[in-house]
Each structure stands twice: as C-alpha cells, then as structure tokens.
Design a protein around this motif. Sequence first.
Motif, PDB file in Angstrom:
ATOM      1  N   ASP A   1       0.851  -1.189   0.000  1.00 22.34           N
ATOM      2  CA  ASP A   1       0.000   0.000   0.000  1.00 22.34           C
ATOM      3  C   ASP A   1       0.884   1.235   0.000  1.00 22.34           C
ATOM      4  O   ASP A   1       1.768   1.368   0.851  1.00 22.34           O
ATOM      5  CB  ASP A   1      -0.906   0.036   1.238  1.00 22.34           C
ATOM      6  N   THR A  14       0.494   5.293   0.219  1.00 23.99           N
ATOM      7  CA  THR A  14      -0.488   6.315   0.590  1.00 23.99           C
ATOM      8  C   THR A  14       0.095   7.706   0.426  1.00 23.99           C
ATOM      9  O   THR A  14       1.212   7.971   0.881  1.00 23.99           O
ATOM     10  CB  THR A  14      -0.933   6.122   2.056  1.00 23.99           C
ATOM     11  N   THR A  47      -4.885   5.971  -1.254  1.00 28.66           N
ATOM     12  CA  THR A  47      -3.917   4.884  -1.236  1.00 28.66           C
ATOM     13  C   THR A  47      -3.988   4.091  -2.530  1.00 28.66           C
ATOM     14  O   THR A  47      -5.072   3.790  -3.012  1.00 28.66           O
ATOM     15  CB  THR A  47      -4.195   3.943  -0.044  1.00 28.66           C
TER      16      THR A  47
END
Length: 164
Positions: free
Chosen positions: A72, A74, A126
């Motif tokens: 992920d 972000t 994200t």
Amino acid sequence: MNARNLLIPLLCLGALALACGPRSHSEASLVTVSVVKAVPSVRTKQTSSSVSKITSSFTVAAEPSGLRFALDVTNVGKKNVELAFPDGQTHDFAVLNAQGLEVYRWGEHHMFTQSVQNRLIDGGNTMRVAEHASTDLPPGEYVAVATLRSTNFPVQERVTFQVR
C-alpha cells in the motif's frame, strides 16, 4: 526561393529544437527515504520531496495455495502525487531464504511494456498493489521484499514471515 522565405522556417525549426532538447535534472528533484515506524509484520517508510509525502506498508500472508503480497502506497499530503515509472513494471516482489538467497521473484516470468507510464495518487488516497504467488516453499523463515519501481518516489519494504 530567396533568403527571407527561408529564414522564418529555419527560425521556427531552431525554436522547436531548443524546446525539445535534453534537460538536466536539478538536485531539488532528488528524494530522501526514511523509516517512520516499524511493526513486526508491517513496516512503514516515508518518502518526501519539498511538497509531496507518501508512506508505504507491506504485508505478506503464507497460505496453503501460495503467498499473498500487498503493498500500500499512501499519499499523506493534500496535493496529488504523480508516480513515474520507466516501463510497464510498476512493482516487484521477491522472497529470500534464511541465507539471503533469492528463492522467488514475481516479475521473473512476466513480460512488461517498454513504455513510460505515470500513476496519480490523489491527496489522502492509497494505491494498493496486490499479487498472488503460487509457490511451494519448504517450511522455514523467509524475508519478502516489495519494490515500487517509481523513479521519483522509489520504495522498498522488507517483511519477515514463516512458512509452516
């Protein structure tokens, strides 16, 4: 054709060549990477430039059918962040054994385009990169390495996991 009729096209051609010529990269475009916090199964890194900030986290899950990777990225800032990639491979995942030798690489048997690409992450959003690896690793402890191959916001995360 006299010199006056030839002068204007030559000036236009010169201006076009100057506008499309090579440019040097300034030191202001360099990015620094620093670790913000570390958790046993998830690590977070913060990459920053003068205005944009991103954080990343990486998880890996060993399942009977193989491994599941999730990276992920972000954008923690308010402004949009544009990630630049040199080709079609935006990410890669690798697995290292206890001796540090690579035993699996996700991108090894994939084909990728040779075209440059960009991905935009809006402020506060994200981007998730998730892959499944059908691999049969013997029981033991391993290190998974996730790489975001962005040229302006490169990220590399490492997570230790076990196969039982």
